[in-house]
Design a protein around this motif. Structure first.
Motif, PDB file in Angstrom:
ATOM      1  N   ASP A 127      42.976  46.149  35.542  1.00  0.00           N
ATOM      2  CA  ASP A 127      43.741  45.210  36.228  1.00  0.00           C
ATOM      3  C   ASP A 127      44.807  45.506  37.148  1.00  0.00           C
ATOM      4  O   ASP A 127      45.036  45.645  38.379  1.00  0.00           O
ATOM      5  N   VAL A 128      45.702  46.439  36.451  1.00  0.00           N
ATOM      6  CA  VAL A 128      46.921  46.963  37.082  1.00  0.00           C
ATOM      7  C   VAL A 128      46.654  48.084  38.047  1.00  0.00           C
ATOM      8  O   VAL A 128      46.855  48.067  39.119  1.00  0.00           O
ATOM      9  N   LEU A 129      45.716  48.854  37.732  1.00  0.00           N
ATOM     10  CA  LEU A 129      45.285  50.073  38.596  1.00  0.00           C
ATOM     11  C   LEU A 129      44.305  49.381  39.782  1.00  0.00           C
ATOM     12  O   LEU A 129      44.584  49.809  40.941  1.00  0.00           O
ATOM     13  N   TYR A 130      43.644  48.136  39.600  1.00  0.00           N
ATOM     14  CA  TYR A 130      43.139  47.781  40.776  1.00  0.00           C
ATOM     15  C   TYR A 130      44.098  47.070  41.569  1.00  0.00           C
ATOM     16  O   TYR A 130      43.817  47.333  42.912  1.00  0.00           O
ATOM     17  N   SER A 131      45.023  46.364  41.317  1.00  0.00           N
ATOM     18  CA  SER A 131      45.919  45.739  41.941  1.00  0.00           C
ATOM     19  C   SER A 131      46.651  46.666  42.709  1.00  0.00           C
ATOM     20  O   SER A 131      46.995  46.536  44.065  1.00  0.00           O
ATOM     21  N   GLU A 189      40.982  42.231  38.002  1.00  0.00           N
ATOM     22  CA  GLU A 189      40.287  43.365  38.762  1.00  0.00           C
ATOM     23  C   GLU A 189      39.172  42.952  39.677  1.00  0.00           C
ATOM     24  O   GLU A 189      38.362  41.959  39.006  1.00  0.00           O
ATOM     25  N   GLY A 190      38.946  43.247  40.818  1.00  0.00           N
ATOM     26  CA  GLY A 190      37.875  42.648  41.656  1.00  0.00           C
ATOM     27  C   GLY A 190      38.267  41.732  42.451  1.00  0.00           C
ATOM     28  O   GLY A 190      37.692  41.333  43.273  1.00  0.00           O
ATOM     29  N   ALA A 196      41.260  30.183  45.310  1.00  0.00           N
ATOM     30  CA  ALA A 196      41.548  29.589  44.138  1.00  0.00           C
ATOM     31  C   ALA A 196      41.993  30.848  43.275  1.00  0.00           C
ATOM     32  O   ALA A 196      41.302  30.967  42.401  1.00  0.00           O
ATOM     33  N   PRO A 197      43.263  31.057  43.459  1.00  0.00           N
ATOM     34  CA  PRO A 197      43.648  32.360  42.699  1.00  0.00           C
ATOM     35  C   PRO A 197      43.681  32.112  41.087  1.00  0.00           C
ATOM     36  O   PRO A 197      44.076  31.183  40.676  1.00  0.00           O
ATOM     37  N   VAL A 198      43.656  33.369  40.436  1.00  0.00           N
ATOM     38  CA  VAL A 198      43.792  33.328  39.183  1.00  0.00           C
ATOM     39  C   VAL A 198      44.707  34.497  38.830  1.00  0.00           C
ATOM     40  O   VAL A 198      44.544  35.576  39.204  1.00  0.00           O
ATOM     41  N   GLY A 199      45.943  33.971  38.292  1.00  0.00           N
ATOM     42  CA  GLY A 199      46.993  34.930  37.692  1.00  0.00           C
ATOM     43  C   GLY A 199      47.186  34.856  36.279  1.00  0.00           C
ATOM     44  O   GLY A 199      46.468  34.327  35.537  1.00  0.00           O
ATOM     45  N   SER A 200      48.415  35.602  35.845  1.00  0.00           N
ATOM     46  CA  SER A 200      48.818  35.344  34.691  1.00  0.00           C
ATOM     47  C   SER A 200      50.271  35.000  34.608  1.00  0.00           C
ATOM     48  O   SER A 200      50.973  35.016  33.629  1.00  0.00           O
TER      49      SER A 200
END
Length: 515
Positions: A127-131, A189-190, A196-200
């Motif tokens: 996820d980090v690399l994708y971001s 990732e993706g 409708a965002p998904v975060g942490s």
């Protein structure tokens, strides 16, 4: 879900749109005044309504496109970065648990903490690399792209789900600052659609209407502890008078970005709590160095010399601030405090303008920040003393920042806190995404790259000094002052920390609670 910017904002009379925010104004203030000051034990529950200056249809909840403070506050509520900045501009670990360089500072190993996205999936190295790859997309103009420029993303890799190996293009002692860059949020990732965002982050998405409202709800599995609030709502009002009136009227509990004049008027007002971060907001004017008349260094020098900084600080900031010296980052690490303070010199300025043959300028401004229009009017009068005709161009507040990035001659400007290196990379290099002064010099870019590649601290300080001296001599930023950063809350709100904008403890609504 997103909607067109058709819903009304808070107006001067604080008429709220039908978003479920209206409450009895007088009763809210009376209740706040009557609350027990000692009853500050953290409590769980409630909805905090916060008002920020907005940007109309340009507002976004794509965390990589953040620009406005309202955008940044929304992103911070839903997303996390690997690191953030403390009040001293040093990087503080967030999703990153640790970072370790190799001997020559070209490979950094970042260990991730265990954290969860709002959909229940774990935050992974992928996820980090994708971001970061999304931010670095050459076809996009994400603001954080310059912060991540030192990273060779093709060579970087995931060692395992909780370990990222970042390979750099050159040695970089201050690499953790890259991880804390403005807008360097981690997304699943993706992810490419943020309706409708998904975060942490501490809150999960509920609704968003650009130019109107934004609502999120507590995320119980947040790695840093579930927020105390049930719900956070952010509404927008460009005019400061609307923001303070909404607070005083009990329609919101938190008002962002207030002027020193408003703060002074409300000192001693038991219905308001003021939270001030001294000197953390840079104020000035940005001159376009690539076009007439400011492509002539003599004209820029004349503007520097015409500016009466003491008058601006006293009049615009009611004395609650410090004068600037045409450099960003007063009091921050690496700031060149030994460069002599520039003084006003009307006669020298007149001579420079006569040599350059300048007779008129157009000064852009808008009511997008506390004291913007007032500062423009005062500075215009100071310039007119040199016999220059100054036309003030009042731009549309909704589109001001996007317009002045590329249009006009000179514009009212401000900046929140960030490391001086980030200010340079985001605003002063040839490929910088927010290069409002249009400062394009290959030798300057090379000097900055040399700085970033230098591990020796003494040599690093020498290069920082050289860069700042050049900007002081011929740059496009006229920095007249540093204002206190002021927010206000109702007395029923607790846990709002004193912090410069864009740092870790700014807009930390996950740490706030209400009586």
């Amino acid at each position: 879900m997103t909607h067109p910017s058709t819903s009304p904002r808070l107006s001067r009379r604080v008429v709220l749109s039908a978003t479920g925010l209206a409450v009895g104004a007088s009763s809210a203030v009376l209740t706040a005044c009557g609350s027990d000051p000692a009853a500050t034990e953290p409590k769980t529950g409630g909805t905090l309504r916060a008002v920020f200056a907005g940007g109309g249809a340009d507002e976004t909840i794509d965390p990589h496109r953040v620009n406005l403070f309202a955008d940044a506050a929304r992103a911070k509520a839903m997303f996390e970065k690997l690191a953030d900045l403390g009040s001293d501009m040093a990087a503080v670990p967030r999703l990153a648990e640790s970072w370790t360089p190799d001997a020559d500072l070209t490979v950094w190993t970042v260990k991730l903490r265990e954290a969860t996205f709002h959909d229940g999936s774990p935050v992974r190295a992928a996820d980090v690399l994708y971001s970061y790859q999304r931010i670095a997309n050459p076809d996009e103009t994400f603001r954080a792209k310059s912060d991540l420029a030192p990273i060779d993303l093709e060579a970087s890799k995931a060692i395992d789900d909780l370990t990222v190996e970042f390979v750099l293009k050159y040695p970089l002692a201050e690499f953790p600052n890259c991880l804390a860059g403005f807008g360097t949020y981690i997304v699943p990732e993706g992810s490419d659609n943020f309706d409708a965002p998904v975060g942490s982050g501490p809150f999960s998405f509920k609704s968003f209407t650009p130019g109107s409202e934004f609502t999120v709800e507590r995320f119980d599995d947040y790695w840093d502890g579930a927020p105390r609030l049930d719900r956070l709502q952010i509404v927008v009002a460009d005019e400061e008078s609307a923001r303070i009136n909404a607070l005083l009227g009990g329609q919101v509990e938190y008002a962002h970005d207030l002027s020193a004049t408003t703060a002074r008027a409300n000192e001693g007002n038991e219905a308001v709590n003021l939270v001030s971060s001294p000197g953390s907001n840079m104020l000035g004017f940005a001159m376009k160095t690539d076009r007439a008349p400011f492509d002539d260094p003599r004209v820029r020098q004349a503007m520097f010399l015409l500016c009466d900084r003491d008058e601006l600080v006293e009049s615009v900031l009611s004395g609650r601030g410090q004068i600037g010296n045409d450099l960003f980052g007063l009091g921050f690490e690496h700031y060149a405090a030994d460069i002599p303070q520039r003084e006003r010199d009307l006669e020298a300025a007149k001579a420079l303008l006569a040599e350059a043959g300048v007779q008129e300028i157009v000064l852009d401004t808008a009511d997008v920040g506390s004291g913007f229009t007032e500062a423009a009017q005062i500075f215009a009068e100071q310039v007119r003393e040199a016999g220059i005709d100054v036309a003030i161009n009042e731009r549309n507040a909704d589109t001001y920042w996007s317009e002045v990035l590329t249009e006009g001659q000179i514009a009212s400007y401000r900046s929140g806190a960030m490391p001086i290196a980030s200010h340079i990379s985001q605003r002063l290099l040839d490929g910088s995404p927010t290069n409002v002064t249009q400062w394009h010099h290959a030798d300057f870019d090379e000097l900055y790259l040399k700085l970033q590649s230098t591990a020796d601290e003494a040599e690093q300080e020498t290069l920082y000094r050289e860069i700042q001296q050049r900007l002081h001599d011929e740059g496009g930023y006229l920095v007249w002052g540093f204002a206190d950063w002021i927010v206000a809350t109702l007395p029923s709100v607790h846990g709002v920390e004193q912090a410069p904008a864009n740092t870790l403890d700014w807009a930390r609504f996950d740490k706030v609670w209400m009586d």
